[in-house]
Design a protein around this motif. Structure first.
Motif, PDB file in Angstrom:
ATOM      1  N   LEU A 280       0.842  -1.202   0.000  1.00  0.00           N
ATOM      2  CA  LEU A 280       0.000   0.000   0.000  1.00  0.00           C
ATOM      3  C   LEU A 280       0.878   1.254   0.000  1.00  0.00           C
ATOM      4  N   PRO A 281       0.466   2.314  -0.723  1.00  0.00           N
ATOM      5  CA  PRO A 281       1.253   3.555  -0.735  1.00  0.00           C
ATOM      6  C   PRO A 281       1.152   4.295   0.599  1.00  0.00           C
ATOM      7  N   ASP A 282       2.085   5.226   0.818  1.00  0.00           N
ATOM      8  CA  ASP A 282       2.163   5.942   2.095  1.00  0.00           C
ATOM      9  C   ASP A 282       0.858   6.631   2.479  1.00  0.00           C
ATOM     10  N   ASN A 283       0.107   7.165   1.483  1.00  0.00           N
ATOM     11  CA  ASN A 283      -1.083   7.952   1.850  1.00  0.00           C
ATOM     12  C   ASN A 283      -2.113   7.144   2.629  1.00  0.00           C
ATOM     13  N   VAL A 284      -2.094   5.818   2.465  1.00  0.00           N
ATOM     14  CA  VAL A 284      -3.017   4.965   3.223  1.00  0.00           C
ATOM     15  C   VAL A 284      -2.698   5.020   4.721  1.00  0.00           C
ATOM     16  N   LEU A 285      -1.437   5.320   5.053  1.00  0.00           N
ATOM     17  CA  LEU A 285      -1.011   5.356   6.453  1.00  0.00           C
ATOM     18  C   LEU A 285      -1.378   6.655   7.160  1.00  0.00           C
ATOM     19  N   PHE A 286      -1.542   7.751   6.402  1.00  0.00           N
ATOM     20  CA  PHE A 286      -1.740   9.039   7.093  1.00  0.00           C
ATOM     21  C   PHE A 286      -2.945   9.846   6.618  1.00  0.00           C
ATOM     22  N   GLU A 287      -3.610   9.444   5.544  1.00  0.00           N
ATOM     23  CA  GLU A 287      -4.719  10.240   5.011  1.00  0.00           C
ATOM     24  C   GLU A 287      -5.841  10.363   6.025  1.00  0.00           C
ATOM     25  N   GLY A 288      -6.425  11.566   6.117  1.00  0.00           N
ATOM     26  CA  GLY A 288      -7.508  11.798   7.071  1.00  0.00           C
ATOM     27  C   GLY A 288      -8.856  11.341   6.533  1.00  0.00           C
ATOM     28  N   GLY A 289      -9.921  11.731   7.192  1.00  0.00           N
ATOM     29  CA  GLY A 289     -11.266  11.388   6.739  1.00  0.00           C
ATOM     30  C   GLY A 289     -11.504   9.896   6.746  1.00  0.00           C
ATOM     31  N   ALA A 290     -11.869   9.350   5.563  1.00  0.00           N
ATOM     32  CA  ALA A 290     -12.137   7.915   5.446  1.00  0.00           C
ATOM     33  C   ALA A 290     -10.900   7.100   5.822  1.00  0.00           C
ATOM     34  N   GLY A 291      -9.715   7.638   5.496  1.00  0.00           N
ATOM     35  CA  GLY A 291      -8.472   6.926   5.812  1.00  0.00           C
ATOM     36  C   GLY A 291      -8.325   6.690   7.300  1.00  0.00           C
ATOM     37  N   GLU A 292      -8.603   7.722   8.102  1.00  0.00           N
ATOM     38  CA  GLU A 292      -8.508   7.575   9.557  1.00  0.00           C
ATOM     39  C   GLU A 292      -9.533   6.562  10.069  1.00  0.00           C
ATOM     40  N   THR A 293     -10.765   6.657   9.568  1.00  0.00           N
ATOM     41  CA  THR A 293     -11.817   5.721   9.980  1.00  0.00           C
ATOM     42  C   THR A 293     -11.395   4.275   9.712  1.00  0.00           C
ATOM     43  N   ILE A 294     -10.860   4.038   8.502  1.00  0.00           N
ATOM     44  CA  ILE A 294     -10.480   2.685   8.092  1.00  0.00           C
ATOM     45  C   ILE A 294      -9.318   2.166   8.931  1.00  0.00           C
ATOM     46  N   ARG A 295      -8.315   3.035   9.201  1.00  0.00           N
ATOM     47  CA  ARG A 295      -7.178   2.599  10.022  1.00  0.00           C
ATOM     48  C   ARG A 295      -7.617   2.222  11.429  1.00  0.00           C
ATOM     49  N   ARG A 296      -8.476   3.055  12.035  1.00  0.00           N
ATOM     50  CA  ARG A 296      -8.934   2.770  13.401  1.00  0.00           C
ATOM     51  C   ARG A 296      -9.733   1.459  13.447  1.00  0.00           C
ATOM     52  N   GLU A 297     -10.596   1.245  12.467  1.00  0.00           N
ATOM     53  CA  GLU A 297     -11.394   0.012  12.436  1.00  0.00           C
ATOM     54  C   GLU A 297     -10.510  -1.209  12.188  1.00  0.00           C
ATOM     55  N   LEU A 298      -9.524  -1.055  11.312  1.00  0.00           N
ATOM     56  CA  LEU A 298      -8.639  -2.181  11.025  1.00  0.00           C
ATOM     57  C   LEU A 298      -7.819  -2.552  12.257  1.00  0.00           C
ATOM     58  N   LEU A 299      -7.299  -1.554  12.959  1.00  0.00           N
ATOM     59  CA  LEU A 299      -6.524  -1.817  14.177  1.00  0.00           C
ATOM     60  C   LEU A 299      -7.380  -2.519  15.238  1.00  0.00           C
ATOM     61  N   LYS A 300      -8.671  -2.186  15.226  1.00  0.00           N
ATOM     62  CA  LYS A 300      -9.574  -2.764  16.227  1.00  0.00           C
ATOM     63  C   LYS A 300     -10.046  -4.167  15.836  1.00  0.00           C
ATOM     64  N   GLN A 301     -10.441  -4.346  14.582  1.00  0.00           N
ATOM     65  CA  GLN A 301     -11.083  -5.600  14.173  1.00  0.00           C
ATOM     66  C   GLN A 301     -10.103  -6.654  13.645  1.00  0.00           C
ATOM     67  N   ALA A 302      -8.861  -6.235  13.377  1.00  0.00           N
ATOM     68  CA  ALA A 302      -7.839  -7.184  12.914  1.00  0.00           C
ATOM     69  C   ALA A 302      -6.603  -7.041  13.795  1.00  0.00           C
ATOM     70  N   ASP A 303      -5.748  -8.032  13.762  1.00  0.00           N
ATOM     71  CA  ASP A 303      -4.452  -7.923  14.423  1.00  0.00           C
ATOM     72  C   ASP A 303      -3.466  -7.396  13.385  1.00  0.00           C
ATOM     73  N   VAL A 412      -3.349   4.781  18.538  1.00  0.00           N
ATOM     74  CA  VAL A 412      -4.647   5.446  18.379  1.00  0.00           C
ATOM     75  C   VAL A 412      -4.647   6.857  18.967  1.00  0.00           C
ATOM     76  N   LYS A 413      -3.646   7.181  19.791  1.00  0.00           N
ATOM     77  CA  LYS A 413      -3.529   8.550  20.312  1.00  0.00           C
ATOM     78  C   LYS A 413      -2.920   9.496  19.285  1.00  0.00           C
ATOM     79  N   ARG A 414      -2.214   8.948  18.314  1.00  0.00           N
ATOM     80  CA  ARG A 414      -1.560   9.785  17.304  1.00  0.00           C
ATOM     81  C   ARG A 414      -2.598  10.515  16.458  1.00  0.00           C
ATOM     82  N   ASP A 415      -2.249  11.711  16.013  1.00  0.00           N
ATOM     83  CA  ASP A 415      -3.156  12.504  15.183  1.00  0.00           C
ATOM     84  C   ASP A 415      -3.624  11.676  13.986  1.00  0.00           C
ATOM     85  N   LYS A 416      -4.942  11.510  13.824  1.00  0.00           N
ATOM     86  CA  LYS A 416      -5.562  10.737  12.745  1.00  0.00           C
ATOM     87  C   LYS A 416      -5.111   9.271  12.730  1.00  0.00           C
ATOM     88  N   ALA A 417      -4.644   8.768  13.869  1.00  0.00           N
ATOM     89  CA  ALA A 417      -4.121   7.388  13.945  1.00  0.00           C
ATOM     90  C   ALA A 417      -3.092   7.153  12.844  1.00  0.00           C
TER      91      ALA A 417
END
Length: 465
Positions: A280-303, A412-417
């Motif tokens: 995955l390209p870098d923007n998937v790691l830091f993009e806000g909006g939908a990107g933040e939502t997806i990262r938080r859900e992935l960290l929660k629902q997957a290992d 998860v404390k980091r800005d936009k995860a």
């Protein structure tokens, strides 16, 4: 090859007799050229891999004399089945790589460095009986590497070999011509040749359009690029602009970002406890909006346990900064599944180019060892051998200069995860004596400029539309 195999086994050819190789050998002149066109047309209508490979095939050799010479004097003189499948496969891979290096006209957009694929497969260590999918398979690099790993590291019985041919590897590809390349590539490696198989190993369709099964493992490098809309011409010849936002009720967020959509899609097609490794390209790691939502859900629902920061200069798409994200899908629960994310930095102070200093599998040895918590080379342990490697234990991981762990609470404390985390000092910023060679610097600058120009061209095109 089908004709040679039929003669060797004393069984009918997989190709119908009226379109088989002998039917070409017995014709000449205009009759040969006409018959060959009919052969291609009719084979394209067959079921199974044959129909897939010959779909929309055309005769590009209009001169009957040249066609006759190619068939009789060149192809028929060689015993193709006597050439080991890995030799044929290597020749085909070489052809693909040659095409891929021609960025403008070749298959560069579908090409993942083979050294990276090999390291990802080694880290994932597929086991017999597991189903493996690449939902953006291109020419089939990940599927072939998984196949070769299983053959090399496991003693397979007859049933397991049959399952490996027909019920293990599955690829989805959007572009017809690339599906053909993939099907030919797989068939040359002995995959998917059985006509009684329930499902073809590769299918042409939009992988994001919906679920297409559930798998034990996903290995993928989804297409890069981020167009926000596409112009479609309807039946009346009128142009319509459609946003590329995927609406799926099993997605955490709606977005036009293709990579974020593929990440969500890959989560949905994993079985419970299924495992994934995705470029995955870098923007998937830091993009806000939908990107933040997806990262938080992935960290929660997957290992989400491992992140490999890749160096620049290894992809045919210029200036790409990418990572490999490794995660396991887990059953629903209140407590987040990710406890620690381990990040390996193969980017800082590392310089690769496609031609003068290409990425080699050995460059990823340290990452694979860190991934398994120790030296996993066959020489390192009596428990390991070439046929059954010692895979260590992921829970025995130790931090090194390039390998660090980060707790879920801190992530998860980091800005936009934001998961775009780095800690090594860039030597070139501190001391000019540590700068790379001028040709490497010039190439990196060129790649960055080309990547920027490509992004601006996309923006200009969208504004024009």
């Amino acid at each position: 090859m089908a004709e040679e195999q039929a003669q060797l086994r004393g069984k009918p050819s997989a190709v119908p007799e009226e379109y088989g190789w002998p039917s070409l050998m017995e014709r000449d002149g205009d009759e040969l050229e006409t018959h060959y066109r009919h052969v291609l047309e009719n084979l394209g209508k067959q079921k199974g891999m044959l129909g897939l490979i010959f779909k929309k095939a055309q005769n590009k050799i209009q001169d009957p004399a040249k066609l006759r010479r190619l068939i009789v004097e060149l192809i028929d003189k060689e015993q193709w089945t006597s050439i080991a499948s890995d030799v044929k496969g290597d020749a085909y891979e070489g052809l693909l790589e040659k095409n891929a290096s021609d960025v403008k006209g070749g298959a560069g957009q579908y090409f993942t460095p083979r050294a990276l694929i090999a390291a990802m497969v080694d880290a994932m260590a597929p086991q017999p009986g597991q189903t493996i999918c690449d939902p953006a398979c291109g020419t089939g690099g990940f599927l072939l590497a998984a196949h070769d790993y299983l053959v090399k590291h496991h003693e397979l019985d007859r049933e397991q070999k049959k399952a490996l041919r027909n019920e293990t590897l599955f690829g989805i590809e959007l572009v017809d011509s690339v599906t053909r390349l993939c099907a030919m590539n797989l068939l040359l490696h002995g995959i998917g040749g059985d006509t009684d198989a329930k499902e073809l190993p590769v299918t042409t369709k939009d992988g994001l359009s919906g679920k297409h099964g559930e798998y034990d493992m996903v290995l993928a490098n989804p297409p890069f690029g981020k167009k926000s809309s596409v112009t479609i011409v309807n039946e009346a010849g009128e142009q319509q602009k459609e946003a590329l936002i995927i609406n799926r009720d099993d997605f955490w967020a709606s977005t036009s970002n293709k990579q974020l959509n593929f990440l969500q899609h890959i989560f949905t097609i994993l079985k419970q406890h299924g495992r994934a490794a995705v470029v995955l390209p870098d923007n998937v790691l830091f993009e806000g909006g939908a990107g933040e939502t997806i990262r938080r859900e992935l960290l929660k629902q997957a290992d989400v346990h491992t992140l490999l920061r890749l160096p620049t200069g290894i992809f045919y798409a210029q200036g790409v900064k990418a990572n490999v994200v490794f995660f396991d899908r887990k059953p629903a629960q209140e407590k987040p599944w990710t406890s620690k994310l381990w990040i390996y930095d193969l980017r800082t102070n590392m310089h690769f180019t496609l031609k003068t200093n290409p990425l080699k599998r050995s460059d990823l040895d340290d990452f694979v060892n860190c991934y398994f918590g120790g030296d996993v080379s066959p020489q390192a342990s009596a428990a390991g051998s070439e046929s059954q490697p010692y895979l260590g234990n992921r829970h025995d991981r130790k931090e090194t200069d390039r390998f660090k762990s980060f707790d879920y609470a801190d992530l998860v404390k980091r800005d936009k995860a934001n998961l775009d985390i780095f800690w090594l000092k860039d030597e070139s910023l501190e001391d000019s004596a540590n700068l790379p060679d001028p040709d490497v610097l010039a190439l990196e600058i060129t790649e960055d400029l080309e990547a920027a120009l490509e992004q601006f061209a996309t923006i200009a095109e969208d504004l024009k539309e």
